[in-house]
Design an enzyme around this catalytic site. Structure first.
Site, PDB file in Angstrom:
ATOM      1  N   TYR A   1      -3.125  -0.164  10.627  1.00  0.00           N
ATOM      2  CA  TYR A   1      -3.175  -0.707   9.258  1.00  0.00           C
ATOM      3  C   TYR A   1      -1.847  -0.406   8.553  1.00  0.00           C
ATOM      4  O   TYR A   1      -1.259  -1.287   7.906  1.00  0.00           O
ATOM      5  CB  TYR A   1      -4.350  -0.094   8.483  1.00  0.00           C
ATOM      6  CG  TYR A   1      -4.336  -0.465   7.014  1.00  0.00           C
ATOM      7  CD1 TYR A   1      -4.631  -1.767   6.607  1.00  0.00           C
ATOM      8  CD2 TYR A   1      -3.997   0.474   6.035  1.00  0.00           C
ATOM      9  CE1 TYR A   1      -4.601  -2.115   5.264  1.00  0.00           C
ATOM     10  CE2 TYR A   1      -3.957   0.129   4.698  1.00  0.00           C
ATOM     11  CZ  TYR A   1      -4.266  -1.169   4.311  1.00  0.00           C
ATOM     12  OH  TYR A   1      -4.226  -1.524   2.981  1.00  0.00           O
TER      13      TYR A   1
ATOM     14  N   SER B   1       0.859  -1.185   0.000  1.00  0.00           N
ATOM     15  CA  SER B   1       0.000   0.000   0.000  1.00  0.00           C
ATOM     16  C   SER B   1       0.900   1.241   0.000  1.00  0.00           C
ATOM     17  O   SER B   1       2.090   1.141   0.331  1.00  0.00           O
ATOM     18  CB  SER B   1      -0.855  -0.008   1.265  1.00  0.00           C
ATOM     19  OG  SER B   1      -1.576   1.195   1.394  1.00  0.00           O
TER      20      SER B   1
HETATM   21  O1  NJP Z   1     -10.634  -4.983  -0.483  1.00  0.00           O
HETATM   22  P1  NJP Z   1     -11.936  -5.920  -0.428  1.00  0.00           P
HETATM   23  P2  NJP Z   1      -9.448  -4.824  -1.546  1.00  0.00           P
HETATM   24  N1  NJP Z   1      -9.445 -14.851   5.244  1.00  0.00           N
HETATM   25  O2  NJP Z   1     -12.533  -5.633   0.895  1.00  0.00           O
HETATM   26  C1  NJP Z   1     -10.518 -11.155   1.950  1.00  0.00           C
HETATM   27  C2  NJP Z   1      -5.023  -3.814  -0.160  1.00  0.00           C
HETATM   28  N2  NJP Z   1      -5.199  -2.398  -0.458  1.00  0.00           N
HETATM   29  O3  NJP Z   1      -9.659  -5.624  -2.753  1.00  0.00           O
HETATM   30  O4  NJP Z   1     -12.945 -13.782   3.161  1.00  0.00           O
HETATM   31  C3  NJP Z   1      -9.508 -14.878   3.920  1.00  0.00           C
HETATM   32  O5  NJP Z   1     -12.737  -5.759  -1.652  1.00  0.00           O
HETATM   33  C4  NJP Z   1     -11.969 -10.896   1.594  1.00  0.00           C
HETATM   34  O6  NJP Z   1     -12.633 -12.140   1.363  1.00  0.00           O
HETATM   35  P3  NJP Z   1     -13.724 -12.815   2.354  1.00  0.00           P
HETATM   36  C5  NJP Z   1      -5.729  -4.300   1.084  1.00  0.00           C
HETATM   37  O7  NJP Z   1      -5.031  -3.999   2.253  1.00  0.00           O
HETATM   38  C6  NJP Z   1      -6.409  -1.886  -0.793  1.00  0.00           C
HETATM   39  O8  NJP Z   1      -9.226  -3.388  -1.698  1.00  0.00           O
HETATM   40  O9  NJP Z   1     -14.672 -13.490   1.416  1.00  0.00           O
HETATM   41  N3  NJP Z   1      -9.783 -13.802   3.171  1.00  0.00           N
HETATM   42  C7  NJP Z   1     -11.832 -10.154   0.278  1.00  0.00           C
HETATM   43  O10 NJP Z   1     -11.768 -11.062  -0.804  1.00  0.00           O
HETATM   44  C8  NJP Z   1      -5.774  -5.800   0.807  1.00  0.00           C
HETATM   45  O11 NJP Z   1      -4.575  -6.414   1.213  1.00  0.00           O
HETATM   46  C9  NJP Z   1      -6.537  -0.536  -1.072  1.00  0.00           C
HETATM   47  O12 NJP Z   1     -14.351 -11.715   3.157  1.00  0.00           O
HETATM   48  C10 NJP Z   1     -10.022 -12.666   3.830  1.00  0.00           C
HETATM   49  C11 NJP Z   1     -10.502  -9.432   0.408  1.00  0.00           C
HETATM   50  O13 NJP Z   1      -9.811  -9.989   1.545  1.00  0.00           O
HETATM   51  C12 NJP Z   1      -5.885  -5.874  -0.712  1.00  0.00           C
HETATM   52  O14 NJP Z   1      -5.579  -4.576  -1.209  1.00  0.00           O
HETATM   53  C13 NJP Z   1      -5.437   0.282  -1.028  1.00  0.00           C
HETATM   54  C14 NJP Z   1      -9.974 -12.557   5.220  1.00  0.00           C
HETATM   55  C15 NJP Z   1     -10.687  -7.942   0.646  1.00  0.00           C
HETATM   56  O15 NJP Z   1     -11.318  -7.388  -0.459  1.00  0.00           O
HETATM   57  C16 NJP Z   1      -7.260  -6.266  -1.229  1.00  0.00           C
HETATM   58  O16 NJP Z   1      -8.253  -5.411  -0.679  1.00  0.00           O
HETATM   59  C17 NJP Z   1      -4.219  -0.257  -0.671  1.00  0.00           C
HETATM   60  C18 NJP Z   1      -9.676 -13.724   5.940  1.00  0.00           C
HETATM   61  N4  NJP Z   1      -9.623 -13.746   7.278  1.00  0.00           N
HETATM   62  C19 NJP Z   1      -4.104  -1.601  -0.397  1.00  0.00           C
HETATM   63  N5  NJP Z   1     -10.252 -11.271   5.560  1.00  0.00           N
HETATM   64  C20 NJP Z   1      -7.846   0.098  -1.427  1.00  0.00           C
HETATM   65  N6  NJP Z   1      -8.886  -0.661  -1.689  1.00  0.00           N
HETATM   66  O17 NJP Z   1      -7.890   1.338  -1.496  1.00  0.00           O
HETATM   67  C21 NJP Z   1     -10.466 -10.606   4.417  1.00  0.00           C
HETATM   68  O18 NJP Z   1      -3.165   0.551  -0.604  1.00  0.00           O
HETATM   69  N7  NJP Z   1     -10.332 -11.432   3.361  1.00  0.00           N
END
Ligand code: NJP
Length: 243
Positions: free
Chosen positions: A155, A142
């Site tokens: 975070y 990030s």
């Molecule tokens: O967010 P979102 P992003 N076990 O909420 C999964 C980074 N990032 O695509 O389990 C397994 O749409 C959750 O799946 P589910 C951010 O830090 C973002 O933006 O079904 N999976 C979902 O597929 C992250 O590392 C921004 O709920 C787990 C996914 O994570 C990455 O991008 C900016 C879980 C989250 O999808 C993807 O995030 C930046 C678990 N315990 C970095 N907990 C931004 N969006 O602005 C969650 O700099 N997930």
């Protein structure tokens, strides 16, 4: 010239946002993707949305990245199904924004569990396969990997750790496994919806809404994969247009 053969990719957090866009793009480009997240219905919907000739290149599986045994089983299943493992993308992550003074300790622990320990488990479990394949880890860091922002300091700490992991792989596994860390600014995903402080939510949501498309991040995952054998994109920062 791009990497000649299709890669087998183990992906976490594939049920929405950056992970879903990445799964879709990689499969479209001929790679084989083992796509995981907790919400199996979302993963199945993603698979169902693919053209018939692409469906054989994706396997979806429910997995919580905080469950070490489940990750171990999933990675073993990935190798059993696809015969090898070339690339891991430990993308699952979350940010729960709050003023430090009002934050819930559980939220800090969840961020550490998912964003640090979850990622470490993926990397550690996959490592023997990645070494065998001279593979690649693509971390999703990030802009918070290098900066600390108000109301999201913990975070930011987890994403600083992610950047350090990428650098650790680069140094300790030179010649064996490569690493790429993609550091995006705001991306228009469900990411901000984890925040419960309604004032912060109202303040931040518009910035994420006008952020980058998840497909833009996915294109850079693809770029890192398809340049294997030619050169390594060690780290790359992506920012919204004109930001
Ligand atoms: O967010 P979102 P992003 N076990 O909420 C999964 C980074 N990032 O695509 O389990 C397994 O749409 C959750 O799946 P589910 C951010 O830090 C973002 O933006 O079904 N999976 C979902 O597929 C992250 O590392 C921004 O709920 C787990 C996914 O994570 C990455 O991008 C900016 C879980 C989250 O999808 C993807 O995030 C930046 C678990 N315990 C970095 N907990 C931004 N969006 O602005 C969650 O700099 N997930």
């Amino acid at each position: 010239m791009s990497h000649p053969s299709p890669s087998v990719v183990f992906l976490t957090g594939a049920s929405s946002g950056i992970g879903a866009a990445t799964a879709q793009l990689l499969v479209e480009r001929g790679h084989k993707v083992y796509a995981t997240a907790r919400r199996l219905d979302r993963l199945q919907a993603l698979r169902d949305s693919l053209p018939a000739d692409q469906k054989g290149r994706i396997h979806v599986a429910a997995m919580d990245v905080t469950d070490v045994e489940a990750q171990s089983d999933a990675i073993a299943d990935c190798v059993a199904r696809f015969g090898q493992l070339d690339v891991v993308v430990p993308n699952a992550g979350l940010g729960i924004f709050a003023n430090l003074a009002e934050a819930d300790l559980k939220d800090w622990h969840t961020m550490v569990e998912v964003n640090i320990n979850g990622v470490l488990t993926t990397v550690h479990t996959a490592l023997p396969h990645l070494i065998a394949a001279k593979g690649l880890v693509i971390f999703i860091g990030s802009v918070a990997s290098r900066n600390v922002f108000a109301f999201s300091g913990i975070y930011c700490a987890t994403k600083h750790a992610v950047l350090a992991m990428g650098e650790a792989i680069r140094q300790d596994l030179k010649g064996k496994v490569a690493s790429t860390t993609i550091c995006p600014g705001a991306v228009d995903t469900d990411f901000i919806e984890q925040t419960r402080d309604t004032e912060l939510l109202d303040q931040y949501r518009p910035n994420f809404k006008k952020g980058m498309r998840p497909s833009f991040i996915a294109e850079h995952v693809l770029l890192a994969i398809e340049h294997r054998g030619k050169g390594v994109i060690s780290d790359i920062t992506l920012r919204p247009d004109l930001a």
